[in-house]
Motif scaffolding. Structure first.
Motif: not given
Length: 127
Positions: A83-88
């Motif tokens: 994953x490149x996107x980071x989700x809290x």
């Protein structure tokens, strides 16, 4: 899929997702696959890398077939690693959980999260 389950959900307004054990894996997997649809993800004692434990391999084989390449799109570890996107996220794991060592891969999760600078919200709790 989500609209059918939750018709009142406006996809332009992200929500939180949470799960426990295999449901924790499901919450992580869905959030990692769709980071734009969720504000955050929480998991309690999740199975993090099902393709790397006996129970998970059995489940994936039964549901997804024998081709392990097909499993990658449903394995939280594979998805999080790529994953490149980071989700809290917030993950809590009990240190006395009978499945901790052989099934849950919490150490691997912590290692991967550390590499991404996201280790602080993975917590090993007493009990």
């Amino acid at each position: 899929m989500y609209k059918g389950l939750y018709p009142e959900w406006d996809e332009t307004n992200p929500i939180h997702i949470i799960g426990h054990s295999m449901g924790g894996h499901g919450a992580l997997m869905i959030a990692f696959r769709n980071p734009d649809r969720f504000k955050s993800v929480s998991a309690f004692a999740p199975i993090y890398a099902p393709s790397q434990c006996d129970w998970g391999r059995k489940a994936f084989n039964n549901y997804l077939g024998e081709n392990r390449e097909d499993w990658k799109g449903y394995d939280s570890h594979e998805l999080f690693s790529q994953a490149s996107a980071q989700i809290p996220m917030l993950v809590d794991q009990g240190d006395a959980d009978q499945f901790l060592e052989k099934e849950l891969s919490f150490d691997l999760f912590c290692q991967t999260a550390s590499e991404k600078g996201l280790r602080e919200n993975l917590r090993l709790q007493k009990g």
